[in-house]
Design a protein around this motif. Structure first.
Motif, short mmCIF file in Angstrom:
data_model
loop_
_atom_site.label_atom_id
_atom_site.label_comp_id
_atom_site.label_asym_id
_atom_site.label_seq_id
_atom_site.Cartn_x
_atom_site.Cartn_y
_atom_site.Cartn_z
N UNK A 224 49.54 32.92 36.78
CA UNK A 224 49.67 31.92 35.72
C UNK A 224 48.55 30.89 35.77
N UNK A 225 48.04 30.60 36.97
CA UNK A 225 46.96 29.63 37.10
C UNK A 225 45.59 30.25 36.87
N UNK A 226 45.56 31.54 36.58
CA UNK A 226 44.29 32.19 36.25
C UNK A 226 43.42 32.46 37.45
N UNK A 227 44.00 32.52 38.64
CA UNK A 227 43.20 32.82 39.83
C UNK A 227 42.77 34.27 39.84
N UNK A 228 41.53 34.49 40.21
CA UNK A 228 41.02 35.86 40.28
C UNK A 228 41.68 36.60 41.43
N UNK A 229 42.00 37.87 41.21
CA UNK A 229 42.66 38.69 42.21
C UNK A 229 41.62 39.47 42.99
N UNK A 230 41.46 39.20 44.30
CA UNK A 230 40.46 39.93 45.08
C UNK A 230 40.87 41.38 45.30
N UNK A 231 39.89 42.29 45.22
CA UNK A 231 40.18 43.70 45.43
C UNK A 231 40.93 44.31 44.26
N UNK A 232 41.53 45.46 44.51
CA UNK A 232 42.26 46.16 43.45
C UNK A 232 43.62 45.49 43.24
N UNK A 233 44.21 45.77 42.09
CA UNK A 233 45.51 45.16 41.79
C UNK A 233 46.60 45.69 42.70
N UNK A 234 46.52 46.96 43.07
CA UNK A 234 47.54 47.51 43.94
C UNK A 234 47.45 46.93 45.35
N UNK A 235 46.25 46.65 45.81
CA UNK A 235 46.11 46.01 47.11
C UNK A 235 46.69 44.60 47.06
N UNK A 236 46.57 43.95 45.91
CA UNK A 236 47.15 42.63 45.74
C UNK A 236 48.67 42.72 45.79
N UNK A 237 49.24 43.76 45.19
CA UNK A 237 50.70 43.94 45.24
C UNK A 237 51.15 44.15 46.69
N UNK A 238 50.37 44.92 47.45
CA UNK A 238 50.71 45.13 48.86
C UNK A 238 50.67 43.81 49.63
N UNK A 239 49.69 42.99 49.28
CA UNK A 239 49.58 41.68 49.93
C UNK A 239 50.80 40.83 49.60
N UNK A 240 51.25 40.87 48.35
CA UNK A 240 52.44 40.12 47.97
C UNK A 240 53.68 40.64 48.68
N UNK A 241 53.71 41.95 48.90
CA UNK A 241 54.84 42.56 49.60
C UNK A 241 54.93 42.01 51.02
N UNK A 242 53.77 41.83 51.64
CA UNK A 242 53.74 41.27 52.99
C UNK A 242 54.00 39.77 53.00
N UNK A 243 53.61 39.09 51.92
CA UNK A 243 53.69 37.62 51.89
C UNK A 243 55.12 37.11 51.74
N UNK A 244 56.05 37.96 51.32
CA UNK A 244 57.42 37.49 51.12
C UNK A 244 58.26 37.63 52.38
N UNK A 245 57.64 38.01 53.50
CA UNK A 245 58.43 38.17 54.72
C UNK A 245 59.17 36.89 55.13
#
Length: 491
Positions: free
Chosen positions: A182-203
């Motif tokens: 929503x803040x328009x931050x650029x997503x580093x790497x591929x979108x799927x790698x970003x999803x994996x990062x989010x998966x880890x970030x909710x621990x």
């Protein structure tokens, strides 16, 4: 009945309040924010300076007394006179504004104010919205266990609109407003790698949910199982919503988040109406068969919360867009009001044609109501922020914390030396800095209070004192972290 059974019955089988009363409550917090700003402006006008350096405890007590105290009283001993409380606070605000205008050096023209510019890079009313949702949630999760808290404000059993029902939806919406997408931050790497990062970030949320589950079971704490289920809780919902939303945002264009939200909520409601899912969620009481039966409300309501989150992302994309002119922000606030009105009209049609609001199922009417009420609350806070900006210009006091400030070149005097110190001592900024930590602390101190105090038999005045003490401990702890420059992040 045992003490635990009595407490469970106390929060069960409730039907909520009216849509109008929930909407009426949206005026209270903006008035508190305005009154906090008016205190600083009036002090500045009388002394031509603000106190520097600040005694941090004095600043905390002022913020607590002007913002938190009215919120606690309005949902406890003053809940039966809420309209009078709002009128009274509005009258105080109007009187203070007249004093400020009377003491202003020179009259300001409305046209020049509308054309003026504000510092970009911040949207104060979004910050205040998120903080107030967090504060109201913290107040409610303890106050609901006391008899002084009106039963109509508590979470409803199946259908209805309680204040706490809105609170859970607004919490999800508030998180979506400022998510990286929503803040328009650029997503580093591929979108799927970003999803994996989010998966880890909710621990942390998963750990907190597991910790709360273990703590509740070991302590024998009372549970309202029709809220989320036997093993489920709101931390698990937040974790799954964040991961699922990240995946959807990676697959679909950001500017179509509203369409994704509508499709999810619409298809979910269609399934409720055309299958046995609704009967299963409401009437099936066998919670021993398997995990799904035990936690059916928590599992299926996730769909509604994902829809609310996606709608919040769409609103965030619009609200968080850089703007510098007051005229532009007035347009934003007007559109928030109009959007809220349109959604409330859709809600009335949906309730008449389909079914009432149900937080338990997080159905389509619940999603519409959550977004409509959130937009209305944000618009009220935006109006309060513009009002403070106008008063700051008239008084030449530019150091009111958590509000817009004119751009440097438009000020008629150098910026206040105390501006940074004001923000450093601001309770709103303290909670904003560690929102998850504040939410965690509130849950921990709620459980501790219930263990130490027989909330069921406390008198009204004792109950209010306990709730205020609990909130002061939470706010003071977060405020100290802020003063020390500590930001608690787990990823």
């Amino acid at each position: 009945m045992s003490q635990r059974d009595l407490k469970e019955a106390f929060v069960s089988n409730l039907t909520g309040t009216s849509l109008q009363e929930v909407a009426l409550g949206s005026f209270l917090a903006p008035l508190c924010v305005v009154n906090r700003g008016l205190v600083w402006i009036l002090y500045y006008q009388s002394r031509r300076a603000l106190p520097f350096p600040f005694p941090w405890l004095s600043h905390l007590c002022l913020d607590f007394g002007v913002i938190v105290l009215p919120l606690v009283l309005s949902c406890t001993v003053l809940s039966h006179v809420l309209p009078q409380v709002i009128v009274g606070l509005a009258s105080l605000s109007a009187a203070a504004m007249l004093c400020i205008c009377h003491g202003a050096a020179a009259p300001s023209r409305g046209e020049s104010f509308v054309r003026s510019h504000v510092q970009c890079g911040q949207v104060p009313f979004v910050t205040v919205f998120r903080v107030l949702v967090n504060m109201k949630t913290a107040i409610s999760i303890l106050a609901v266990d006391f008899s002084v808290f009106p039963r109509r404000y508590a979470k409803t059993e199946t259908y209805g609109t309680g204040v706490m029902d809105f609170g859970v939806g607004a919490y999800v919406f508030a998180n979506a407003l400022v998510c990286p997408e929503a803040r328009g931050k650029s997503i580093p790497g591929s979108r799927m790698s970003y999803v994996k990062k989010q998966l880890l970030s909710v621990w942390p949320l998963v750990v907190l949910g597991a910790g709360r589950l273990v703590g509740v079971k070991m302590a024998g704490y009372h549970e309202h199982v029709t809220e989320y289920g036997v093993h489920w809780n709101f931390f698990f919902t937040l974790a799954i919503v964040r991961v699922a939303a990240s995946l959807l945002l990676a697959l679909f264009p950001l500017n179509r988040s509203w369409l994704v939200a509508l499709l999810i909520a619409g298809l979910y409601q269609f399934t409720l109406e055309t299958s046995d899912l609704k009967t299963f969620l409401i009437h099936n009481s066998d919670r021993t068969k398997d995990f799904l039966h035990a936690n059916k409300e928590g599992v299926f309501s996730v769909l509604g919360y994902i829809a609310v989150y996606m709608a919040g992302v769409q609103v965030g994309l619009y609200v968080m867009r850089p703007r510098t002119q007051v005229r532009e922000w007035l347009g934003v606030i007007s559109k928030l009001f109009l959007g809220s009105c349109a959604l409330y009209a859709a809600l009335h049609l949906c309730q008449a044609a389909v079914e009432p609001v149900s937080r338990r199922m997080a159905n389509l009417p619940f999603c519409i109501w959550t977004v409509a009420q959130s937009l209305f609350f944000m618009a009220c806070l935006g109006t309060a922020d513009v009002t403070l900006l106008w008063l700051k210009g008239k008084s030449r006091c530019h150091s009111v914390p958590s509000s817009w400030s004119p751009r440097e070149e438009e000020r008629r005097r150098p910026p206040e030396k105390t501006a940074a110190d004001m923000e450093a001592h601001c309770l709103v900024q303290a909670v904003n800095r560690n929102q998850l930590a504040f939410f965690m602390l509130a849950n921990l101190t709620t459980g501790l209070t219930n263990v130490l105090v027989d909330t069921f038999r406390c008198s009204d005045h004792v109950s209010v004192c306990i709730i205020l003490s609990y909130m002061f401990v939470n706010c003071c702890s977060i405020h100290v972290l802020h003063l020390c420059g500590v930001t608690i992040k787990f990823w």
